[in-house]
Design a protein around this motif. Structure first.
Motif, PDB file in Angstrom:
ATOM      1  N   CYS A   1     124.284  64.262  96.519  1.00  0.00           N
ATOM      2  CA  CYS A   1     123.447  63.338  95.762  1.00  0.00           C
ATOM      3  C   CYS A   1     124.292  62.128  95.386  1.00  0.00           C
ATOM      4  CB  CYS A   1     122.915  64.008  94.501  1.00  0.00           C
ATOM      5  SG  CYS A   1     121.892  62.904  93.502  1.00  0.00           S
ATOM      6  N   PRO A   2     123.847  60.892  95.767  1.00  0.00           N
ATOM      7  CA  PRO A   2     124.618  59.709  95.397  1.00  0.00           C
ATOM      8  C   PRO A   2     124.808  59.671  93.886  1.00  0.00           C
ATOM      9  CG  PRO A   2     122.815  59.134  96.874  1.00  0.00           C
ATOM     10  CD  PRO A   2     122.643  60.568  96.519  1.00  0.00           C
ATOM     11  N   GLU A   3     126.044  59.350  93.465  1.00  0.00           N
ATOM     12  CA  GLU A   3     126.349  59.431  92.036  1.00  0.00           C
ATOM     13  C   GLU A   3     125.404  58.594  91.175  1.00  0.00           C
ATOM     14  OE1 GLU A   3     130.437  58.427  92.271  1.00  0.00           O
ATOM     15  OE2 GLU A   3     130.800  60.324  93.328  1.00  0.00           O
ATOM     16  N   ALA A   4     124.952  57.444  91.721  1.00  0.00           N
ATOM     17  CA  ALA A   4     124.065  56.572  90.935  1.00  0.00           C
ATOM     18  C   ALA A   4     122.713  57.222  90.679  1.00  0.00           C
ATOM     19  CB  ALA A   4     123.868  55.244  91.667  1.00  0.00           C
ATOM     20  N   SER A   5     122.338  58.178  91.505  1.00  0.00           N
ATOM     21  CA  SER A   5     121.026  58.813  91.354  1.00  0.00           C
ATOM     22  C   SER A   5     121.076  60.069  90.497  1.00  0.00           C
ATOM     23  CB  SER A   5     120.465  59.201  92.724  1.00  0.00           C
ATOM     24  OG  SER A   5     120.460  58.096  93.575  1.00  0.00           O
ATOM     25  N   VAL A   6     122.263  60.427  90.026  1.00  0.00           N
ATOM     26  CA  VAL A   6     122.381  61.645  89.221  1.00  0.00           C
ATOM     27  C   VAL A   6     121.930  61.358  87.789  1.00  0.00           C
ATOM     28  CG1 VAL A   6     124.029  63.261  88.199  1.00  0.00           C
ATOM     29  CG2 VAL A   6     124.223  62.603  90.611  1.00  0.00           C
ATOM     30  N   HIS A   7     121.147  62.299  87.233  1.00  0.00           N
ATOM     31  CA  HIS A   7     120.761  62.211  85.821  1.00  0.00           C
ATOM     32  C   HIS A   7     121.522  63.277  85.065  1.00  0.00           C
ATOM     33  CE1 HIS A   7     117.159  59.796  86.915  1.00  0.00           C
ATOM     34  NE2 HIS A   7     117.230  60.528  88.023  1.00  0.00           N
ATOM     35  N   LEU A   8     122.073  62.882  83.905  1.00  0.00           N
ATOM     36  CA  LEU A   8     122.785  63.876  83.100  1.00  0.00           C
ATOM     37  C   LEU A   8     122.106  63.994  81.738  1.00  0.00           C
ATOM     38  CD1 LEU A   8     126.635  63.477  83.401  1.00  0.00           C
ATOM     39  CD2 LEU A   8     125.166  65.265  84.336  1.00  0.00           C
ATOM     40  N   PHE A   9     121.929  65.236  81.294  1.00  0.00           N
ATOM     41  CA  PHE A   9     121.308  65.464  80.001  1.00  0.00           C
ATOM     42  C   PHE A   9     122.179  66.375  79.168  1.00  0.00           C
ATOM     43  CE2 PHE A   9     118.072  64.842  83.208  1.00  0.00           C
ATOM     44  CZ  PHE A   9     117.335  63.791  82.679  1.00  0.00           C
ATOM     45  N   ASP A  10     122.196  66.123  77.878  1.00  0.00           N
ATOM     46  CA  ASP A  10     122.939  67.006  76.991  1.00  0.00           C
ATOM     47  C   ASP A  10     122.250  68.364  76.954  1.00  0.00           C
ATOM     48  OD1 ASP A  10     125.043  67.183  74.748  1.00  0.00           O
ATOM     49  OD2 ASP A  10     123.205  68.026  73.863  1.00  0.00           O
ATOM     50  N   ALA A  11     123.038  69.430  77.123  1.00  0.00           N
ATOM     51  CA  ALA A  11     122.423  70.754  77.256  1.00  0.00           C
ATOM     52  C   ALA A  11     121.734  71.192  75.974  1.00  0.00           C
ATOM     53  CB  ALA A  11     123.471  71.789  77.661  1.00  0.00           C
ATOM     54  N   SER A  12     122.242  70.808  74.816  1.00  0.00           N
ATOM     55  CA  SER A  12     121.630  71.310  73.591  1.00  0.00           C
ATOM     56  C   SER A  12     120.456  70.427  73.145  1.00  0.00           C
ATOM     57  CB  SER A  12     122.668  71.438  72.476  1.00  0.00           C
ATOM     58  OG  SER A  12     123.356  70.219  72.320  1.00  0.00           O
ATOM     59  N   SER A  13     120.589  69.102  73.182  1.00  0.00           N
ATOM     60  CA  SER A  13     119.502  68.260  72.687  1.00  0.00           C
ATOM     61  C   SER A  13     118.519  67.892  73.790  1.00  0.00           C
ATOM     62  CB  SER A  13     120.071  66.974  72.071  1.00  0.00           C
ATOM     63  OG  SER A  13     120.553  66.128  73.096  1.00  0.00           O
ATOM     64  N   GLY A  14     118.926  67.974  75.032  1.00  0.00           N
ATOM     65  CA  GLY A  14     118.046  67.597  76.137  1.00  0.00           C
ATOM     66  C   GLY A  14     117.993  66.095  76.350  1.00  0.00           C
ATOM     67  N   ALA A  15     118.699  65.326  75.520  1.00  0.00           N
ATOM     68  CA  ALA A  15     118.611  63.871  75.638  1.00  0.00           C
ATOM     69  C   ALA A  15     119.436  63.364  76.813  1.00  0.00           C
ATOM     70  CB  ALA A  15     119.108  63.221  74.351  1.00  0.00           C
ATOM     71  N   ARG A  16     119.018  62.231  77.346  1.00  0.00           N
ATOM     72  CA  ARG A  16     119.705  61.634  78.476  1.00  0.00           C
ATOM     73  C   ARG A  16     121.076  61.126  78.024  1.00  0.00           C
ATOM     74  NH1 ARG A  16     117.936  59.502  83.018  1.00  0.00           N
ATOM     75  NH2 ARG A  16     119.316  58.032  84.066  1.00  0.00           N
ATOM     76  N   ILE A  17     122.082  61.342  78.883  1.00  0.00           N
ATOM     77  CA  ILE A  17     123.414  60.841  78.569  1.00  0.00           C
ATOM     78  C   ILE A  17     123.633  59.550  79.344  1.00  0.00           C
ATOM     79  CG2 ILE A  17     125.887  61.293  78.691  1.00  0.00           C
ATOM     80  CD1 ILE A  17     125.143  64.305  78.597  1.00  0.00           C
TER      81      ILE A  17
END
Lengths: 356, 276, 303
Positions: free
Chosen positions: A340-356
């Motif tokens: 997966c191209p790095e720019a297309s990766v979505h990261l979310f905080d595991a506890s709050s679910g919010a986007r990082i």
């Protein structure tokens, strides 16, 4: 036409709270879609705008007028119901003209308005029929016609396409959108179908459990989901999620999945080392890599859809989906590498679910 | 033989004893009503008789004041039906459309009144009517029939009202109708069939009622049909059975036809309603 | 807590007229009966003063009360039981598709269309010992040689009355069952057939358990109606011969309107009222449980 302002709106049924402080600003001429799973409160909110459900707290205004205590008939809105709500004892003509008749318009004006609406909606041959003689799609059009003749300030739609078959739904979807482009009436549209939301909306409001999760244009929501819920809800097939911990080595930062699979992330990411995160990648962004790029996966199921092939594979003990336009045949059990191209990766905080 | 034909024969075979027992008294009714008086008590008793004596009906009409009782029954049944429906429509509408505290309580109250049979209360009712100076007045029957039928009419109307989608009224409000216009132009026209069916059942109930009519009406001129016919039978040494049966034919056949025609609505009502 | 439940006055106003009427016509007589039952009352309905529970004591000393009570129990159990046993198979047949079903439905429902009074008058004449056509029919088929006096002896008359009672209760009960059968999910049957169930097993494992709520309701409603039913016995034998077919309602009616024992009659009315009340509560609870289930369903579907 007018804007609709919803501020701090709450809904209680007895001691049960259905809506928690909803704030939405709908601009004049905008087409806004309220979307969410069933039970999220979207229909209740729409019915509150319509005046069919009392507002427990907060304020709703249309234009500059606060309408909390204005009865439905004086709100100058039109609504299309899920089951169409056509008056079964009236002809199509009378159904469409009922509101004008109540407003004591002249016979001639009523007749002109009805013919005009019928023309737009291809209903002219059916005006004398009764609703039960019509097909689902035609009933849907009559319901639209009833809204159309009103010149109302706001159109409200309550899952209007959910009783139609899949094909007709796509056709009517386009028709409603075309109609809006022509009339430019401010519209609020409720659906549980994210594709409907994506295709029709100027802006989407994603709701869940009586709260607004995110408001934005369709592409905003798609590209930058604010949290796990939105990321999961928008897009089909939905985004893949893999749990892991942020780590780094000399090649850069990555997410380490449970089985130590290395999932590369962007160097610009603000995720902190050791943070528990959820790595998200949309199926269409996962590409088969020829070389050593990406991460290993084991093919489990192959589903051709026509334009694409959906590859379901096991990564770090989780089943993920990748869309591949290639017609190369893979076999279950086969080892592949996905990237997966790095720019297309979505990261979310595991506890709050919010986007990082 | 097709399976369906086989099944039909089997079913009819199983049902036939019951059908015979149900139809037998009706056969008796017709052959008695039409036979000459002196062939009533022949020994051994027999189904056959010498001639169709249609005059029995005319004689009976004149001798037993059948016309008067018919008018009394019509007055009581029609009036109580109309009042019951008029009082029940708003109550049924409220139960079907509004959420309000006390709704469950009210429904249970109605259920209880439906269970209270006139016979248990008949003494109290009699005393009530004495106080109100209504004994011997047909209106005492009207009032009590309305009260005892109301649970049924409200329940029946409500279960039909529930099948009329609420969205129709909501759509009309949004179209600019007031609650009243919506009720008159949208809701009531759609509810007409339900009201007609309910009214007919209420009418039949009142038409057939016996205990209260027997108790509250003392003078012969005010008898309703069931009491009138009963009085031809009870406590008499000489019963003119051919007249009694002729009167029974006239009192039951029209009602039975209407009822048979409408019974499927009752079954539907049962499927929709409280006995869900 | 920001919960705001407005108290809506409109629906309350809408139910008010029916409520007031029911209260005065059904509620008031109950109070009046309670009052009267504790008074000494003259033959002509004049209150002679408070005597506490003396009327009740008199009722409980009265052998006729006990024999009527026993007969009421027999009458209720026999009629309700017989009705249920006959009605369920009939409903199952009428729910199935066969040639002439419409006609069969009309015939089975017919007794409901005719008032109990008329039915009883018809049977009284049909069963007439001298000229009754029941005897004629039985003699034609050589089942009996001599005419039978059906209503002249108490045990035989009571048995016949029970049978007529069953006959007139069948339509209503069948209707409840038909309503129930039509609401049974068709796919359960299809699934069971695919699983290899035979007709009897379908009945035993699918129909009967799913029909249980309807059977319960039919039992309670029939108990209430049959317990209260005056016309059949009153018209056919007037509780006679020699009080031999009296049940509580006929005995009550005689006490009140023949013998003018109003205090005692009120006491019996009140006793019957409490019996009814218990059954009514049972019914209300049953209906409420069902409604609770179905509203729970609705809420789920709404969400």
């Amino acid at each position: 036409m007018a804007s609709v302002t919803i501020s701090g709106v709450e809904k209680w049924f007895g001691t049960l709270q259905i809506l928690h402080g909803i704030d939405i600003d709908i601009e004049d001429q905008e087409f806004v879609v309220l979307v969410g799973p069933s039970g999220c409160g979207k229909s209740t909110l729409l019915r509150m705008i319509a005046g069919l459900e009392p507002i427990s707290d907060g304020e709703i205004s249309i234009g500059t007028r606060v309408i909390n205590n204005v009865p439905a008939r004086d709100r100058d809105i039109a609504m299309v119901f899920q089951n169409y709500a056509l008056y079964p004892h009236m002809s199509v003509y009378d159904n469409i003209g009922f509101s004008l008749k109540l407003r004591k318009r002249s016979k001639q004006e009523i007749s002109e308005k009805i013919s005009e609406a019928a023309e737009i909606l291809d209903l002219t041959p059916y005006l004398e029929r009764s609703p039960r003689q019509l097909s689902g799609g035609q009933r849907q059009r009559v319901a639209m016609g009833r809204a159309l003749v009103r010149d109302a300030q706001v159109f409200l739609f309550d899952e209007p396409l959910s009783n139609l078959d899949a094909k007709l739904r796509v056709v009517m979807r386009t028709e409603i959108k075309a109609l809006h482009q022509r009339l430019k009436t401010t519209s609020v549209y409720v659906t549980h179908d994210q594709i409907e939301a994506m295709t029709m909306a100027d802006r989407i409001v994603v709701m869940n459990k009586g709260r607004v999760e995110q408001i934005g244009t369709p592409m905003d929501l798609y590209d930058f989901p604010a949290n796990l819920f939105v990321a999961d809800f928008i897009g089909s097939p939905s985004m893949n999620f893999i749990e892991g911990v942020v780590a780094a080595d000399n090649e850069g930062p990555f997410v380490m999945a449970k089985d130590r699979t290395r999932l590369a992330i962007s160097r610009d990411s603000s995720a902190e080392l050791g943070q528990k995160v959820i790595y998200g990648a949309r199926p269409e962004h996962l590409v088969l890599s020829g070389g050593s790029e990406g991460f290993g996966a084991t093919v489990e199921v192959i589903e051709p859809t026509g334009p694409n092939i959906q590859i379901f594979a096991d990564v770090a003990g989780q089943r993920i989906c990748a869309l591949s336009p290639e017609r190369r045949t893979h076999k279950p059990g086969q080892k592949i590498r996905l990237h997966c191209p790095e720019a297309s990766v979505h990261l979310f905080d595991a506890s709050s679910g919010a986007r990082i | 033989m097709t399976p369906k034909l086989k099944k039909s024969l089997l079913y009819w075979l199983l049902l036939s004893p019951l059908c015979v027992v149900i139809l037998l008294p009706f056969g008796v009714m017709f052959v008695t009503a039409l036979r000459p008086r002196d062939e009533l008590f022949v020994y051994p008793p027999t189904w056959t008789f010498s001639e169709f004596r249609w005059e029995n009906f005319v004689e009976m009409w004149v001798k037993t004041n059948f016309g008067g009782a018919l008018l009394n029954s019509l007055y009581v049944s029609l009036t109580s039906t109309i009042i019951a429906i008029v009082l029940s429509i708003p109550a049924a509408y409220a139960l079907s459309r509004y959420r309000f505290s006390g709704k469950g309580l009210y429904r249970n109250f109605l259920l209880m009144t439906q269970m209270m049979s006139p016979i248990v209360l008949v003494l109290g009712l009699f005393r009530l009517m004495v106080h109100l100076n209504l004994v011997n007045s047909l209106n005492s029957l009207v009032v009590t029939y309305v009260a005892f039928n109301m649970a049924f009419t409200i329940w029946m109307l409500q279960s039909y009202f529930n099948t009329i989608p609420r969205e129709l009224e909501e759509a009309s409000w949004i179209d600019g109708a007031t609650s009243f216009t919506s009720l008159v132009k949208i809701f009531l026209p759609l509810a007409v069939p339900a009201m007609v069916v309910t009214a007919i059942f209420t009418f039949i109930n009142s038409w057939n009622e016996f205990v209260l009519a027997l108790t509250l009406i003392r003078s012969q001129n005010d008898y309703t049909l069931p009491v009138q016919i009963f009085s031809q039978v009870a406590g008499r040494y000489q019963v003119e059975w051919h007249h009694v049966m002729a009167a029974t034919v006239l009192a039951t056949v029209p009602v039975a036809i209407v009822f048979s025609w409408l019974q499927r609505y009752l079954i539907r009502g049962m499927a929709l309603g409280a006995v869900k | 807590m920001k919960s705001r439940t407005r108290i809506p006055t409109t629906p309350l106003l809408m139910i008010l007229p029916s409520f007031l009427l029911a209260m005065s016509i059904i509620g008031y007589p109950i109070l009046d009966l309670a009052w009267t039952s504790m008074q000494e009352v003259s033959r002509f309905g004049k209150m002679m003063g408070f005597i506490g529970l003396a009327n009740f004591a008199e009722v409980f000393r009265d052998p006729l009360f006990y024999s009527s009570l026993v007969r009421t129990l027999i009458w209720t159990v026999a009629v309700v039981g017989g009705t249920l046993i006959i009605s369920l198979p009939i409903a199952i047949m009428l729910n199935d598709d066969f040639y002439g079903r419409g006609l069969a439905r009309v015939i089975v429902m017919l007794p409901w269309a005719i008032s109990l009074t008329m039915t009883a008058v018809l049977w009284r004449w049909s069963l007439n010992g001298r000229a009754g056509l029941i005897n004629a029919t039985l003699m034609d088929f050589h089942i009996i040689t001599e005419p039978i006096e059906w209503l002249a002896t108490a045990p035989l008359a009571f048995t016949v009355e029970i049978l007529v009672g069953i006959l007139v209760s069948i339509p209503f009960t069948t209707t409840i069952f038909l309503g129930g059968l039509s609401s049974l999910p068709q796919d359960s049957y299809e699934a069971a057939v695919v699983d290899g169930a035979k007709p009897w097993e379908l009945f035993r494992y699918i129909t009967l358990p799913l029909m249980k709520p309807f059977i319960n309701i039919a039992i309670v409603l029939n108990v209430i109606y049959v317990f209260n039913s005056l016309p059949i016995i009153w018209v056919m034998t007037e509780g006679g011969p020699a009080n031999g077919t009296d049940i509580l309602v006929t005995y009550l009616y005689k006490l009140a309107f023949r013998f003018g024992q109003l205090g005692k009659a009120s006491a019996i009315s009140l006793i019957m009222f409490f019996v009814l009340f218990v059954f009514t509560i049972a019914y209300v609870l049953m209906v409420m449980r069902q409604e609770h289930d179905s509203t729970a369903e609705e809420v789920k579907n709404d969400a």
